[in-house]
Design an enzyme around this catalytic site. Structure first.
Site, PDB file in Angstrom:
ATOM      1  N   GLU A  43       0.847  -1.202   0.000  1.00 13.12           N
ATOM      2  CA  GLU A  43       0.000   0.000   0.000  1.00 13.12           C
ATOM      3  C   GLU A  43       0.881   1.250   0.000  1.00 13.12           C
ATOM      4  O   GLU A  43       1.897   1.296   0.705  1.00 13.12           O
ATOM      5  CB  GLU A  43      -0.839  -0.057   1.289  1.00 13.12           C
ATOM      6  CG  GLU A  43      -1.819   1.059   1.519  1.00 13.12           C
ATOM      7  CD  GLU A  43      -2.489   0.934   2.899  1.00 13.12           C
ATOM      8  OE1 GLU A  43      -1.945   0.225   3.795  1.00 13.12           O
ATOM      9  OE2 GLU A  43      -3.565   1.538   3.084  1.00 13.12           O
ATOM     10  N   LYS A 117      -9.480   1.644  -1.864  1.00  4.70           N
ATOM     11  CA  LYS A 117      -9.662   0.987  -0.557  1.00  4.70           C
ATOM     12  C   LYS A 117     -11.065   1.235   0.007  1.00  4.70           C
ATOM     13  O   LYS A 117     -11.484   2.383   0.170  1.00  4.70           O
ATOM     14  CB  LYS A 117      -8.592   1.519   0.402  1.00  4.70           C
ATOM     15  CG  LYS A 117      -8.525   0.805   1.746  1.00  4.70           C
ATOM     16  CD  LYS A 117      -7.322   1.321   2.545  1.00  4.70           C
ATOM     17  CE  LYS A 117      -7.123   0.584   3.846  1.00  4.70           C
ATOM     18  NZ  LYS A 117      -5.915   1.056   4.566  1.00  4.70           N
ATOM     19  N   CYS A 152      -4.967  -3.617   2.932  1.00  5.22           N
ATOM     20  CA  CYS A 152      -4.724  -3.475   4.366  1.00  5.22           C
ATOM     21  C   CYS A 152      -5.977  -3.734   5.224  1.00  5.22           C
ATOM     22  O   CYS A 152      -6.441  -4.851   5.275  1.00  5.22           O
ATOM     23  CB  CYS A 152      -4.118  -2.096   4.632  1.00  5.22           C
ATOM     24  SG  CYS A 152      -3.185  -2.005   6.181  1.00  5.22           S
TER      25      CYS A 152
END
Lengths: 273, 273
Positions: A43, A117, A152
């Site tokens: 990321e 995300k 994540c």
């Protein structure tokens, strides 16, 4: 399929230096690891992680026409690999400028795809807009395989990997900047419950930012899990590292494990209300 | 809250013998383990597991007016505990007779509640009807706590525990007859991803049944997980055993872990399509 993931420590705010270091890892994979079919970086790997505001994030943000996508597109071309990497994306939507915590997916001869995300962590909420692409899978440009991306903190929600699994992912990659180790409890379950490979390139190092000098320390321990939840490769907790595993995407597709059970067909969504 | 679960080896088809042995465990919990607030026995603990046909299952099946519910109701009353136990349930629905792989939930002063297993495993499909109760939580009769029930193979589907978590379960109990050990990969994730306690009373021993003498061996290793996925107690793999843990149901209810994140409020169901 040659799966390679890179545990990486960027320099905050210095894209050119990070490009150089990322390229060095790619070169090493080409020469010392027999190349890659799929290559995944963490990321926000070109900028560092700990932005303090939306303005600061926008300052580093790029559209898909920017140098970051161009950099990874060139890498994908040179290596003949599908490359996934996290970056700060800039987008204008309905006349408004947004910064997204995104992952680009580039492969030779394919349009760039962007995953934004879905679940933002902590102060990311001050810096990025909620991702609006949803979860999707991308076919490999050369091999028979489908790759799904989450980022994540998406790990915390079984629905993320489930959505990717049901859409046909053979391999879920999760570029990360994780700061705890509890994800090691859930990630093998994501692999097992969907019968998919799961690869988590995490970053190492730490960043101290902001007026209060808040420090975030990243925990490394990047990992690749097989589709039964078993650990196939794992990095240490401090240094840059390349993980290299041979995987068989086709082996994930039969979700049955006896003549009467199939972990996808056995689902009963009407009971999950 | 005093949580007690029993790893148990029934004698196939001999309810009276099993009642006697189950009662002996309950008596031991009363005298040697300071009693129980919640007491959980495995799936199909009064009959054994490996039925060969729907007819055979129906032969042992009982309604909630039968001796099995009466037996556990008396145990719950004597111990002032909420008791969960797996049994073969008989029900007439739309003029048809059904056998369900069910769990009863009994507590002093409360109506018996029945959970019917949602996901049937292997030859259970030949013996039982698909559960139609869905997942629900039951309040404790005396303490401030909500208990959700799933059964054995339900573990394979993150949606089972998720549904119970979203309905407010502090503790998920999963009476089981597990024959592998892979569930130990997923169960801690169920606890962590929902921030709930998870207790799995499994059975031990083996059963050989049917014309072909097929044997199933149960793997024991019953376990109680804390709401961070940590193991609080674990049994061995062969013998009957009582696991005893003090838990704090109220500690599961704040699903936030920093001022900006809450694992339930952060969910984005519109993205899980």
């Amino acid at each position: 399929m040659k799966l390679r993931i890179v545990q990486f420590t960027p320099v905050f705010g210095n894209k050119q230096e990070n490009f150089k270091r990322l390229q060095a890892h790619a070169d090493r994979i080409a020469t010392e690891f027999d190349g890659a079919d799929v290559l995944v970086f963490p990321e926000l790997c070109t900028t560092g992680y700990f932005f303090q505001s939306n303005d600061e994030a926008l300052n580093y943000a790029e559209t898909t026409d920017g140098e970051t996508v161009a950099f990874f597109r060139a890498m994908a071309h040179t290596m003949d690999a599908l490359v996934v990497a996290g970056f700060v994306e800039r987008a204008i939507e309905n006349g408004e400028e947004h910064a997204y915590n995104s992952a680009l997916i580039v492969a030779p001869g394919q349009e760039v795809r962007i995953y934004r995300k879905t679940h933002l962590f902590y102060k990311e909420r001050h810096c990025f807009s909620d991702g609006n692409t949803g979860f999707f899978v991308v076919p490999h440009h050369r091999l028979d395989a489908k790759i799904g991306v989450m980022i994540c903190y998406d790990w915390r929600f079984p629905e993320s990997a489930r959505t990717l699994g049901l859409k046909g992912a053979d391999l879920i990659v999760c570029p990360s900047n994780l700061i705890t180790n509890v994800w090691h409890i859930a990630m093998p379950a994501r692999a097992l419950e969907n019968k998919v490979y799961v690869a988590v390139p995490n970053r190492a190092g730490e960043e101290t930012r902001g007026l209060e000098g808040e420090t975030v320390k990243f925990t490394g321990r990047s990992v690749i899990y097989g589709f039964q939840g078993q650990e196939l490769a794992k990095a240490g907790d401090t240094d840059d590292e390349i993980l290299s595993v041979e995987i068989d995407p086709a082996a994930t597709r039969d979700k049955s494990f006896n003549p009467l059970n199939d972990i996808f067909r056995d689902r009963r969504p009407e009971m999950y209300q």
